[in-house]
Design a protein around this motif. Structure first.
Motif, PDB file in Angstrom:
ATOM      1  N   TRP A   1       0.874  -1.178   0.000  1.00  0.00           N
ATOM      2  CA  TRP A   1       0.000   0.000   0.000  1.00  0.00           C
ATOM      3  C   TRP A   1       0.914   1.233   0.000  1.00  0.00           C
ATOM      4  CZ3 TRP A   1      -5.558   0.316   1.182  1.00  0.00           C
ATOM      5  CH2 TRP A   1      -6.194  -0.912   1.056  1.00  0.00           C
ATOM      6  N   THR A   2       1.374   1.608  -1.186  1.00  0.00           N
ATOM      7  CA  THR A   2       2.298   2.733  -1.344  1.00  0.00           C
ATOM      8  C   THR A   2       1.753   3.682  -2.391  1.00  0.00           C
ATOM      9  OG1 THR A   2       3.610   1.609  -3.039  1.00  0.00           O
ATOM     10  CG2 THR A   2       4.245   1.242  -0.740  1.00  0.00           C
ATOM     11  N   VAL A   3       2.514   4.748  -2.619  1.00  0.00           N
ATOM     12  CA  VAL A   3       2.068   5.759  -3.570  1.00  0.00           C
ATOM     13  C   VAL A   3       1.943   5.192  -4.984  1.00  0.00           C
ATOM     14  CG1 VAL A   3       4.402   6.560  -4.127  1.00  0.00           C
ATOM     15  CG2 VAL A   3       2.481   8.157  -4.289  1.00  0.00           C
ATOM     16  N   LYS A   4       2.622   4.086  -5.272  1.00  0.00           N
ATOM     17  CA  LYS A   4       2.542   3.474  -6.592  1.00  0.00           C
ATOM     18  C   LYS A   4       1.271   2.645  -6.782  1.00  0.00           C
ATOM     19  CE  LYS A   4       7.566   3.195  -7.166  1.00  0.00           C
ATOM     20  NZ  LYS A   4       8.727   2.300  -7.397  1.00  0.00           N
ATOM     21  N   THR A   5       0.655   2.201  -5.699  1.00  0.00           N
ATOM     22  CA  THR A   5      -0.519   1.318  -5.808  1.00  0.00           C
ATOM     23  C   THR A   5      -1.812   1.972  -5.346  1.00  0.00           C
ATOM     24  OG1 THR A   5      -0.117   0.413  -3.592  1.00  0.00           O
ATOM     25  CG2 THR A   5       0.957  -0.686  -5.448  1.00  0.00           C
ATOM     26  N   VAL A   6      -1.754   3.157  -4.729  1.00  0.00           N
ATOM     27  CA  VAL A   6      -2.963   3.744  -4.148  1.00  0.00           C
ATOM     28  C   VAL A   6      -3.971   4.165  -5.208  1.00  0.00           C
ATOM     29  CG1 VAL A   6      -1.869   4.498  -2.027  1.00  0.00           C
ATOM     30  CG2 VAL A   6      -1.810   5.995  -4.031  1.00  0.00           C
ATOM     31  N   GLY A   7      -3.527   4.420  -6.440  1.00  0.00           N
ATOM     32  CA  GLY A   7      -4.467   4.832  -7.474  1.00  0.00           C
ATOM     33  C   GLY A   7      -5.509   3.761  -7.740  1.00  0.00           C
ATOM     34  N   ALA A   8      -5.071   2.547  -8.009  1.00  0.00           N
ATOM     35  CA  ALA A   8      -6.005   1.454  -8.267  1.00  0.00           C
ATOM     36  C   ALA A   8      -6.784   1.093  -7.013  1.00  0.00           C
ATOM     37  CB  ALA A   8      -5.231   0.244  -8.780  1.00  0.00           C
ATOM     38  N   LEU A   9      -6.129   1.114  -5.855  1.00  0.00           N
ATOM     39  CA  LEU A   9      -6.819   0.773  -4.609  1.00  0.00           C
ATOM     40  C   LEU A   9      -7.915   1.781  -4.281  1.00  0.00           C
ATOM     41  CD1 LEU A   9      -3.764  -0.276  -2.418  1.00  0.00           C
ATOM     42  CD2 LEU A   9      -5.655  -1.757  -3.113  1.00  0.00           C
ATOM     43  N   GLU A  10      -7.660   3.063  -4.556  1.00  0.00           N
ATOM     44  CA  GLU A  10      -8.674   4.077  -4.274  1.00  0.00           C
ATOM     45  C   GLU A  10      -9.917   3.871  -5.123  1.00  0.00           C
ATOM     46  OE1 GLU A  10      -9.028   8.943  -3.863  1.00  0.00           O
ATOM     47  OE2 GLU A  10      -7.351   8.039  -4.938  1.00  0.00           O
ATOM     48  N   ARG A  11      -9.744   3.505  -6.388  1.00  0.00           N
ATOM     49  CA  ARG A  11     -10.910   3.241  -7.242  1.00  0.00           C
ATOM     50  C   ARG A  11     -11.703   2.048  -6.718  1.00  0.00           C
ATOM     51  NH1 ARG A  11      -7.044   4.810 -11.189  1.00  0.00           N
ATOM     52  NH2 ARG A  11      -6.391   2.644 -11.515  1.00  0.00           N
ATOM     53  N   GLU A  12     -11.013   1.016  -6.255  1.00  0.00           N
ATOM     54  CA  GLU A  12     -11.710  -0.136  -5.705  1.00  0.00           C
ATOM     55  C   GLU A  12     -12.431   0.219  -4.403  1.00  0.00           C
ATOM     56  OE1 GLU A  12      -9.162  -3.459  -5.301  1.00  0.00           O
ATOM     57  OE2 GLU A  12      -8.343  -3.325  -7.335  1.00  0.00           O
ATOM     58  N   ILE A  13     -11.817   1.059  -3.574  1.00  0.00           N
ATOM     59  CA  ILE A  13     -12.457   1.462  -2.320  1.00  0.00           C
ATOM     60  C   ILE A  13     -13.730   2.242  -2.590  1.00  0.00           C
ATOM     61  CG2 ILE A  13     -12.165   2.949  -0.295  1.00  0.00           C
ATOM     62  CD1 ILE A  13      -9.210   2.130  -0.289  1.00  0.00           C
ATOM     63  N   ARG A  14     -13.714   3.089  -3.608  1.00  0.00           N
ATOM     64  CA  ARG A  14     -14.912   3.858  -3.928  1.00  0.00           C
ATOM     65  C   ARG A  14     -16.056   2.962  -4.394  1.00  0.00           C
ATOM     66  NH1 ARG A  14     -12.392   9.045  -7.284  1.00  0.00           N
ATOM     67  NH2 ARG A  14     -11.371  10.044  -5.486  1.00  0.00           N
ATOM     68  N   ARG A  15     -15.706   1.878  -5.076  1.00  0.00           N
ATOM     69  CA  ARG A  15     -16.755   0.968  -5.553  1.00  0.00           C
ATOM     70  C   ARG A  15     -17.208  -0.007  -4.475  1.00  0.00           C
ATOM     71  NH1 ARG A  15     -13.298   0.763 -10.271  1.00  0.00           N
ATOM     72  NH2 ARG A  15     -12.439  -1.195  -9.492  1.00  0.00           N
ATOM     73  N   ALA A  16     -16.415  -0.168  -3.431  1.00  0.00           N
ATOM     74  CA  ALA A  16     -16.735  -1.165  -2.406  1.00  0.00           C
ATOM     75  C   ALA A  16     -17.896  -0.693  -1.534  1.00  0.00           C
ATOM     76  CB  ALA A  16     -15.502  -1.438  -1.542  1.00  0.00           C
ATOM     77  N   ARG A  17     -18.676  -1.652  -1.062  1.00  0.00           N
ATOM     78  CA  ARG A  17     -19.783  -1.384  -0.164  1.00  0.00           C
ATOM     79  C   ARG A  17     -19.654  -2.313   1.037  1.00  0.00           C
ATOM     80  NH1 ARG A  17     -19.792   2.285  -2.935  1.00  0.00           N
ATOM     81  NH2 ARG A  17     -21.472   3.230  -4.179  1.00  0.00           N
ATOM     82  N   PHE A  18     -19.451  -1.747   2.235  1.00  0.00           N
ATOM     83  CA  PHE A  18     -19.290  -2.540   3.440  1.00  0.00           C
ATOM     84  C   PHE A  18     -20.589  -2.536   4.234  1.00  0.00           C
ATOM     85  CE2 PHE A  18     -14.754  -0.766   3.163  1.00  0.00           C
ATOM     86  CZ  PHE A  18     -14.369  -1.789   2.309  1.00  0.00           C
ATOM     87  N   GLU A  19     -20.950  -3.689   4.771  1.00  0.00           N
ATOM     88  CA  GLU A  19     -22.140  -3.774   5.612  1.00  0.00           C
ATOM     89  C   GLU A  19     -21.938  -3.030   6.926  1.00  0.00           C
ATOM     90  OE1 GLU A  19     -23.162  -7.810   6.187  1.00  0.00           O
ATOM     91  OE2 GLU A  19     -23.604  -8.204   4.062  1.00  0.00           O
ATOM     92  N   ALA A  20     -20.722  -3.013   7.413  1.00  0.00           N
ATOM     93  CA  ALA A  20     -20.408  -2.289   8.651  1.00  0.00           C
ATOM     94  C   ALA A  20     -19.032  -1.637   8.494  1.00  0.00           C
ATOM     95  CB  ALA A  20     -20.409  -3.238   9.847  1.00  0.00           C
ATOM     96  N   THR A  21     -18.884  -0.463   9.108  1.00  0.00           N
ATOM     97  CA  THR A  21     -17.595   0.224   9.039  1.00  0.00           C
ATOM     98  C   THR A  21     -16.594  -0.489   9.937  1.00  0.00           C
ATOM     99  OG1 THR A  21     -18.707   2.331   8.673  1.00  0.00           O
ATOM    100  CG2 THR A  21     -16.402   2.418   9.357  1.00  0.00           C
ATOM    101  N   PRO A  22     -15.458  -0.908   9.413  1.00  0.00           N
ATOM    102  CA  PRO A  22     -14.489  -1.659  10.237  1.00  0.00           C
ATOM    103  C   PRO A  22     -13.861  -0.789  11.312  1.00  0.00           C
ATOM    104  CG  PRO A  22     -13.566  -1.168   8.086  1.00  0.00           C
ATOM    105  CD  PRO A  22     -15.011  -0.754   8.025  1.00  0.00           C
ATOM    106  N   GLN A  23     -13.628  -1.432  12.459  1.00  0.00           N
ATOM    107  CA  GLN A  23     -12.948  -0.772  13.569  1.00  0.00           C
ATOM    108  C   GLN A  23     -11.573  -1.382  13.847  1.00  0.00           C
ATOM    109  OE1 GLN A  23     -15.320  -0.179  17.080  1.00  0.00           O
ATOM    110  NE2 GLN A  23     -17.243  -0.144  15.928  1.00  0.00           N
ATOM    111  N   LEU A  24     -11.337  -2.573  13.326  1.00  0.00           N
ATOM    112  CA  LEU A  24     -10.052  -3.241  13.487  1.00  0.00           C
ATOM    113  C   LEU A  24      -9.442  -3.463  12.117  1.00  0.00           C
ATOM    114  CD1 LEU A  24     -11.050  -5.965  16.116  1.00  0.00           C
ATOM    115  CD2 LEU A  24     -10.000  -3.742  16.557  1.00  0.00           C
ATOM    116  N   VAL A  25      -8.119  -3.535  12.054  1.00  0.00           N
ATOM    117  CA  VAL A  25      -7.433  -3.764  10.796  1.00  0.00           C
ATOM    118  C   VAL A  25      -6.406  -4.872  10.997  1.00  0.00           C
ATOM    119  CG1 VAL A  25      -5.830  -1.871  11.292  1.00  0.00           C
ATOM    120  CG2 VAL A  25      -6.052  -2.715   8.966  1.00  0.00           C
ATOM    121  N   ASP A  26      -6.433  -5.807  10.072  1.00  0.00           N
ATOM    122  CA  ASP A  26      -5.511  -6.941  10.102  1.00  0.00           C
ATOM    123  C   ASP A  26      -4.347  -6.626   9.168  1.00  0.00           C
ATOM    124  OD1 ASP A  26      -4.174  -9.303  10.174  1.00  0.00           O
ATOM    125  OD2 ASP A  26      -5.806 -10.540   9.397  1.00  0.00           O
ATOM    126  N   VAL A  27      -3.145  -6.464   9.723  1.00  0.00           N
ATOM    127  CA  VAL A  27      -1.981  -6.076   8.928  1.00  0.00           C
ATOM    128  C   VAL A  27      -0.986  -7.224   8.821  1.00  0.00           C
ATOM    129  CG1 VAL A  27      -2.203  -3.636   9.535  1.00  0.00           C
ATOM    130  CG2 VAL A  27      -0.837  -5.144  10.991  1.00  0.00           C
TER     131      VAL A  27
END
Length: 374
Positions: free
Chosen positions: A21-47
């Motif tokens: 998740w760097t400046v080289k990959t955020v362009g495609a990831l941002e487009r996917e995030i905009r299209r994504a629909r989550f049933e609940a807003t996440p509070q935890l993140v698995d890294v």
């Protein structure tokens, strides 16, 4: 491959991120995030599967978590281990909160008082710093005058040519037209009030000799020479040349400040003298062309009525103006940091401070001479 998804674990929505998740990959990831629909807003993140990450990637992760109950005094809860994820997430989150708080804060009387207080403290610090620098520079200059062989005369003559001789045309040109304006205004006023335009000669003589000749010189030097000195010394400071001088055992005050002080002390009275002559010449031209006052009559009345004491009153201010110009310019140049923005601020401050001090010093001289009856 960079990816993300959200699932439910023990009743809590968990955001899983993997890949880079760097400046080289955020362009495609941002487009996917905009299209994504989550049933609940996440509070935890698995890294645990997260690869390389920078602030751009951390900001994207933060945008998916910002509505999930992350409070200002609560840190992120991560699943798995990652060397940079937690620190970067808290960095972008804290920065965003800070900007929102600053933008949403209404102005109040407390903010006004705080700003006035900060301005007063800054003014006092600036005054103390300026006085300290003036004392150091004057002491160094006095020591060098007792040992003239240590003065860098090449630098002194170079500055005399650049800041003095090259400034003579613009100083004389401007003073000439100011003398013409004084004569025009004086003739109109005297004709309307006394019906005697011949007194325009005295008005031009007094105004140019006592005030306008030397004050115009000081203001022009503040705009022309101050910016030049500050830019020169500031550029040396940015390129670390002054640090190199100190490393070699060379005092920057002796090498940079003292030659400029001596050059300005020599050239400013000469420039003021040229400005005074040019102003009188401008008044003479208008008196001759528009008022039918011959040059012989103009010069005679100047010699007989406008006494030479007025000339020396004006010239006595020139060395003080020279010190103001040189000291302020050199100090602001030495305050420059390592970026261009700092150089621009220092140059602006140098010109503003010099013009302000020249007007203040001139007012002090005027009150002093008035009390002395000169």
């Amino acid at each position: 491959m960079s990816a993300f998804w959200v699932d439910n674990q023990n009743g809590e929505a968990v955001l899983h991120v993997e890949g880079d998740w760097t400046v080289k990959t955020v362009g495609a990831l941002e487009r996917e995030i905009r299209r994504a629909r989550f049933e609940a807003t996440p509070q935890l993140v698995d890294v645990s599967a997260l690869g390389a990450v920078d602030t751009a990637g951390a900001f994207l992760i933060h945008t998916m978590l910002e509505d999930g109950g992350i409070e200002a005094d609560k840190t992120y809860q991560l699943i798995g281990e990652h060397a940079q994820a937690k620190a970067l997430l808290e960095l972008v989150s804290g920065r965003e909160r800070q900007e929102k708080v600053v933008a949403s804060q209404p102005l109040s009387i407390i903010d006004l008082l705080a700003r006035v207080g900060k301005g007063s403290v800054h003014f006092m610090d600036e005054a103390v710093g300026t006085l300290s620098f003036i004392g150091e520079a004057m002491l160094t200059t006095f020591k060098l005058l007792l040992q003239p062989h240590k003065i860098r005369w090449t630098s002194v003559f170079a500055v005399m040519e650049e800041a003095g001789l090259d400034a003579l045309p613009i100083v004389s040109f401007l003073s000439f037209f100011v003398g013409m304006v004084i004569a025009f205004i004086g003739a109109t006023m005297l004709q309307q009030t006394l019906g005697a335009t011949v007194f325009t000669v005295e008005l031009v003589g007094w105004a140019v000799m006592r005030e306008f000749g030397v004050v115009l010189t000081g203001i022009l030097l503040a705009g022309r020479t101050n910016s030049s000195f500050t830019a020169q010394i500031g550029s040396m400071k940015m390129r670390q040349e002054i640090d190199a001088m100190r490393t070699l055992g060379i005092d920057p005050i002796e090498a940079l400040v003292t030659p400029r002080i001596l050059a300005m002390l020599i050239m400013t009275p000469l420039l003021a003298f040229g400005a005074t002559l040019s102003g009188l010449l401008g008044g003479l031209m208008i008196s001759w062309v528009a008022l039918d006052i011959s040059p012989i009559l103009f010069i005679t009345r100047i010699q007989e009525i406008v006494i030479i004491q007025n000339f020396w009153v004006g010239m006595s201010k020139a060395p003080v103006f020279a010190l103001v110009v040189a000291m302020i310019a050199c100090r602001q140049g030495l305050l420059v940091q390592g970026d261009v923005q700092s150089l621009g601020k220092a140059t602006t401050a140098s010109v503003v401070h010099a013009i302000f001090l020249i007007i203040v010093v001139d007012a002090i001289f005027a009150m002093m001479y008035m009390e002395l009856g000169i």
